[in-house]
Design an enzyme around this catalytic site. Structure first.
Site, short mmCIF file in Angstrom:
data_model
loop_
_atom_site.label_atom_id
_atom_site.label_comp_id
_atom_site.label_asym_id
_atom_site.label_seq_id
_atom_site.Cartn_x
_atom_site.Cartn_y
_atom_site.Cartn_z
N MET A 53 -3.04 11.56 -0.46
CA MET A 53 -3.72 10.33 -0.02
C MET A 53 -3.07 9.78 1.24
O MET A 53 -2.06 10.32 1.71
CB MET A 53 -3.66 9.29 -1.13
CG MET A 53 -4.66 9.49 -2.24
SD MET A 53 -4.60 8.07 -3.35
CE MET A 53 -6.03 8.42 -4.37
N THR A 79 0.85 -1.20 0.00
CA THR A 79 0.00 0.00 0.00
C THR A 79 0.88 1.24 0.00
O THR A 79 1.91 1.28 0.70
CB THR A 79 -0.98 0.08 1.20
OG1 THR A 79 -1.52 1.40 1.26
CG2 THR A 79 -0.33 -0.21 2.54
N ARG A 98 1.76 33.20 -2.10
CA ARG A 98 0.50 32.51 -1.82
C ARG A 98 0.64 31.46 -0.72
O ARG A 98 1.74 30.99 -0.42
CB ARG A 98 0.05 31.74 -3.08
CG ARG A 98 -0.61 32.61 -4.09
CD ARG A 98 -0.94 31.80 -5.33
NE ARG A 98 -1.73 32.61 -6.23
CZ ARG A 98 -1.75 32.47 -7.54
NH1 ARG A 98 -1.01 31.55 -8.13
NH2 ARG A 98 -2.52 33.23 -8.28
N ASP A 130 -0.04 3.77 1.39
CA ASP A 130 -0.37 4.46 2.64
C ASP A 130 0.56 4.10 3.80
O ASP A 130 0.59 4.82 4.80
CB ASP A 130 -1.81 4.12 3.08
CG ASP A 130 -2.83 4.44 2.01
OD1 ASP A 130 -2.58 5.34 1.19
OD2 ASP A 130 -3.89 3.78 1.99
#
Ligand code: F6P
Length: 369
Positions: free
Chosen positions: A191, A147, A184, A149
């Protein structure tokens, strides 16, 4: 004594991650070098459960030639799905609604019918939970931790994570100059589901000024104050990394879609929210970049490629040594085997005492707390 292995199958499930093809090719090579055949199942288990969708077959015998030259490619030649859990298979009813049906028996029947002795399954916690259940029902199973993640327990890292972090870091590098030129606030959503690993590692590596992650619910005023403080010192731009699963102290996670039968909820949208609030509170121009699925693409980094090859060959070795119901895992410096029961259904968040988190704090990065 268990019967000797002659044929194994491999399946890739959940979201794709760079390194899957390296796992597939190394499993095929390590198996072939032992005289075993390797069958690839398409799209998780859909190749077996919905063969009518595959005019050229839902499974494929994978030869060495078939997997030659794929290890450096992103994606998975087998395809994948995060909607095909055989224990909770979504079936559309006459009224259009979806209900979950247990079709795992069809997988076990298929393995018996085709003389397949074992399964290598590459995936995240959802897919490895399926692997664990199949093992409990008598199949020989070895899992491979995949994964972007990095939220799987019992392994130092998963493959795919390093590639995602490297790309996210490069994106931050590119955003510094445009953010500075326009003075800015640039909010970058990444994710990671319910864990902040990608945001934390890329945010620190890429020099973000604030990092918001699920493990630390944020107070937006603290982030705005950090930006105002930078402004006061003449540093008129700021990069704010936001993990998709982050939420305000009194707020909810941002969702693109709620969970439905056979599919988990989809996170996304927190970047917009944070940018809007920071613009209001600082009076500065704010823009949002959502890295989204770009983090899942591209060639695996050297680290991920090597990890994937180590995991793939170790999975075959584990089967050869008689193991089942285990996941191969990285316990630096070696690959070890850990019981699937210790991984299935668990999530590894960034721990509060993580030294990487402390690194960010010592560097003066704002975490919104
Ligand atoms: O688990 C990997 C992941 O990319 C998460 O970071 C993300 O929340 C999810 O998958 C997105 O899934 P989908 O492919 O359904 O958009």
């Amino acid at each position: 004594m268990k019967q000797p292995i002659r044929r194994i199958a491999i399946s890739t499930g959940g979201g794709d991650a760079p390194g899957l093809n390296a796992v597939i090719s190394s499993v095929v090579w390590a198996a072939a070098n032992r005289g075993w055949e390797c069958v690839g199942i398409r799209d998780g288990f859909n190749g077996i459960l919905s063969p009518q969708h595959y005019p050229r077959g839902g499974t494929e015998l994978l030869s060495r030639d078939r997997v030659r030259g794929i290890a450096h490619l992103g994606g998975t030649i087998l395809g994948t799905t995060n909607k095909g859990d055989p224990f909770h298979f979504p079936v559309r009813q006459a009224d259009g609604s979806l209900v979950e049906v247990d079709r795992s028996g069809e997988i076990l029947d298929y393995f018996k019918r085709e003389g397949i002795d074992a399964l290598v399954i590459a995936g995240g916690d959802g897919t490895l939970t399926i692997g664990n259940e199949l093992h409990r029902r008598g199949l020989r199973v070895v899992g491979v931790p995949k994964t972007i993640d990095n939220d799987l327990d019992k392994t130092h890292t998963t493959f795919g994570f390093d590639t995602a972090v490297s790309f996210a870091t490069e994106c931050l590098d590119r955003l510094h100059s445009t953010a500075e030129s326009h003075q800015r606030v640039m909010v970058v959503e990444m994710m990671g589901r319910y864990a902040g690993w990608i945001a934390l590692h890329a945010g620190i590596s890429g020099g973000a000024h604030a990092i918001l992650m699920p493990e630390i619910p944020y107070d937006i005023e603290k982030v705005a104050a950090a930006i105002r403080e930078r402004d006061a010192h003449g540093r008129l731009y700021s990069l704010v990394v936001v993990a998709e699963g982050a939420r305000a102290q009194q707020g909810q996670r941002a969702l693109l879609a709620s969970a439905e039968a056979g599919h988990a909820e989809r996170l996304g949208g927190i970047g917009e929210q944070v940018a809007r609030e920071l613009a209001e509170r600082t009076g500065k121009d704010a823009r949002v970049v959502v890295l989204g699925h770009l983090l899942r693409g591209g060639s695996p980094t050297t680290f991920d490629r090597l990890a994937a090859k180590r995991f793939g060959t170790a999975a075959v070795r584990a089967l050869d040594e008689g193991h089942s119901g285990v996941m191969v895992a990285l316990s630096h410096p070696n690959v070890i085997y850990v019981p699937l029961t210790e991984v299935a259904g668990r999530m590894k968040a960034v721990p509060p005492d993580s030294d990487t988190l402390q690194t960010g704090r010592d560097l003066g990065i704002c975490f919104g707390d």
